[in-house]
Scaffold this motif. Sequence first.
Motif, mmCIF file in Angstrom:
data_model
loop_
_atom_site.group_PDB
_atom_site.id
_atom_site.type_symbol
_atom_site.label_atom_id
_atom_site.label_comp_id
_atom_site.label_asym_id
_atom_site.label_seq_id
_atom_site.Cartn_x
_atom_site.Cartn_y
_atom_site.Cartn_z
ATOM 1 N N GLU A 118 32.181 28.601 47.051
ATOM 2 C CA GLU A 118 32.465 29.946 46.470
ATOM 3 C C GLU A 118 33.956 30.376 46.041
ATOM 4 O OE1 GLU A 118 32.552 33.751 49.046
ATOM 5 O OE2 GLU A 118 30.294 33.353 48.397
ATOM 6 N N LYS A 119 33.968 30.797 44.799
ATOM 7 C CA LYS A 119 35.439 31.029 44.470
ATOM 8 C C LYS A 119 35.443 32.362 43.657
ATOM 9 C CE LYS A 119 34.996 28.557 39.935
ATOM 10 N NZ LYS A 119 35.550 27.384 39.128
ATOM 11 N N TYR A 120 36.645 32.895 43.726
ATOM 12 C CA TYR A 120 37.138 33.994 42.924
ATOM 13 C C TYR A 120 37.974 33.865 42.118
ATOM 14 C CZ TYR A 120 34.518 37.242 46.359
ATOM 15 O OH TYR A 120 33.818 37.907 46.915
ATOM 16 N N VAL A 121 38.019 34.296 40.689
ATOM 17 C CA VAL A 121 38.802 33.713 39.689
ATOM 18 C C VAL A 121 39.820 34.869 39.345
ATOM 19 C CG1 VAL A 121 38.936 32.768 37.325
ATOM 20 C CG2 VAL A 121 37.383 32.120 38.968
ATOM 21 N N SER A 122 40.971 34.773 39.229
ATOM 22 C CA SER A 122 41.816 35.741 38.461
ATOM 23 C C SER A 122 42.516 35.244 37.498
ATOM 24 C CB SER A 122 43.033 36.321 39.820
ATOM 25 O OG SER A 122 42.480 36.732 40.906
ATOM 26 N N TRP A 123 43.042 35.970 36.424
ATOM 27 C CA TRP A 123 43.790 35.767 35.311
ATOM 28 C C TRP A 123 45.207 36.084 35.138
ATOM 29 C CZ3 TRP A 123 41.588 32.240 31.879
ATOM 30 C CH2 TRP A 123 40.154 32.114 32.165
ATOM 31 N N ILE A 124 45.924 35.413 34.704
ATOM 32 C CA ILE A 124 47.402 35.447 34.640
ATOM 33 C C ILE A 124 48.130 35.732 33.327
ATOM 34 C CG2 ILE A 124 49.600 34.690 35.450
ATOM 35 C CD1 ILE A 124 48.518 33.227 37.788
ATOM 36 N N ASP A 125 48.506 36.454 33.153
ATOM 37 C CA ASP A 125 49.407 36.663 31.493
ATOM 38 C C ASP A 125 50.399 36.047 31.667
ATOM 39 O OD1 ASP A 125 50.926 37.536 29.536
ATOM 40 O OD2 ASP A 125 49.730 39.267 29.193
ATOM 41 N N THR A 132 45.140 39.851 36.754
ATOM 42 C CA THR A 132 44.378 40.882 36.614
ATOM 43 C C THR A 132 42.700 40.364 36.488
ATOM 44 O OG1 THR A 132 44.369 40.156 33.919
ATOM 45 C CG2 THR A 132 45.643 41.939 34.642
ATOM 46 N N SER A 133 41.820 41.092 36.619
ATOM 47 C CA SER A 133 40.260 40.754 36.402
ATOM 48 C C SER A 133 39.749 39.649 37.440
ATOM 49 C CB SER A 133 40.052 40.091 35.110
ATOM 50 O OG SER A 133 40.681 40.721 34.093
ATOM 51 N N ARG A 134 40.117 40.045 38.804
ATOM 52 C CA ARG A 134 39.642 39.144 39.946
ATOM 53 C C ARG A 134 38.096 39.214 39.962
ATOM 54 N NH1 ARG A 134 38.335 39.643 45.516
ATOM 55 N NH2 ARG A 134 38.916 37.661 46.620
ATOM 56 N N TYR A 174 43.366 30.655 40.050
ATOM 57 C CA TYR A 174 44.160 31.499 39.229
ATOM 58 C C TYR A 174 44.228 30.682 37.822
ATOM 59 C CZ TYR A 174 45.712 34.209 43.150
ATOM 60 O OH TYR A 174 45.454 34.804 44.158
ATOM 61 N N ARG A 175 43.884 31.308 36.662
ATOM 62 C CA ARG A 175 43.910 30.623 35.410
ATOM 63 C C ARG A 175 44.765 31.402 34.437
ATOM 64 N NH1 ARG A 175 37.382 30.058 34.265
ATOM 65 N NH2 ARG A 175 37.015 28.652 36.325
ATOM 66 N N LYS A 185 40.663 33.578 27.435
ATOM 67 C CA LYS A 185 39.752 33.061 28.663
ATOM 68 C C LYS A 185 39.142 31.505 28.294
ATOM 69 C CE LYS A 185 39.410 37.292 30.945
ATOM 70 N NZ LYS A 185 38.565 37.952 31.913
ATOM 71 N N ARG A 186 39.008 31.145 27.141
ATOM 72 C CA ARG A 186 38.310 29.868 26.682
ATOM 73 C C ARG A 186 38.931 29.030 25.799
ATOM 74 N NH1 ARG A 186 32.926 32.172 24.509
ATOM 75 N NH2 ARG A 186 34.191 33.670 23.818
#
Length: 268
Positions: A118-125, A132-134, A174-175, A185-186
Amino acid sequence: MSAELSGKASLSGVTPEDAARFCEISRRALIDGRDSGGAEGAPLIGTLGERTLHAVVKAYFEPDPAFREVRIGRYVADICRDGRVIEIQTRSFRSLRGKLRAFAPGYHVTVVYPVAREKYVSWIDPETGEITSRRKSPKRGTVYDLLPELYALRPVMPLENVDFAVLFVDTEEYRLLNGRSRDRKRFGAERAERIPTALGGIERFETPEDWLKLIPDTLPEDFGTADFAGAARMTRYTAGNSLRTLETLGAVVRVGRNGNALVYKRNQ
């Protein structure tokens, strides 16, 4: 494989004590970057350029830093103790070919592959560092995630003294927002880090018979790539490579063709 790897971590299952110790190692890694499983002040993150997931799993299987990053010939083993080598592989298995050839004649080798249950994804500027956007990922890792990685090892498999273990963990991923799509994001967005938060379980592959566990029970006696793809919930391309890998491992055999499609059956 013996039940004990280091006196504290077992590949035979996950006890409550195992799960609690794993969480503590991960927690300490986030707090101060130090390895709570080893000597006081021993670095955990950053050694040999490794990332947190790799470092935490390594510290879990071997609390004593004296047995980690051990040079064997031209290679460095993640863990080496009492004639046993453990390699934690969090990405492409292709780089393992040389190590396995070198280690297998003199050591019992276990390759541990962490999979995100199971994973939660957050985005880094990448410009501002803002996170943001967890969100919780809809994808759940399964034991079948091992097969695409094993495909890269077909030229050296099977090898005596080498077995595999899938380690299920929960992660915070974290991406970087640096992809080429409109939302960034892609199409090339990079994964920056994975932080393990919980230990979920272990699936071992030690004998030729163990590989039969990767053939879904719902398949007919004779089956093709499309059948396997549907049962294992993977693309047909990945299923084709997976079946070639299982053939190399002796779990399936080709029995013919249906038009242009290969037909397989379990090798029981």
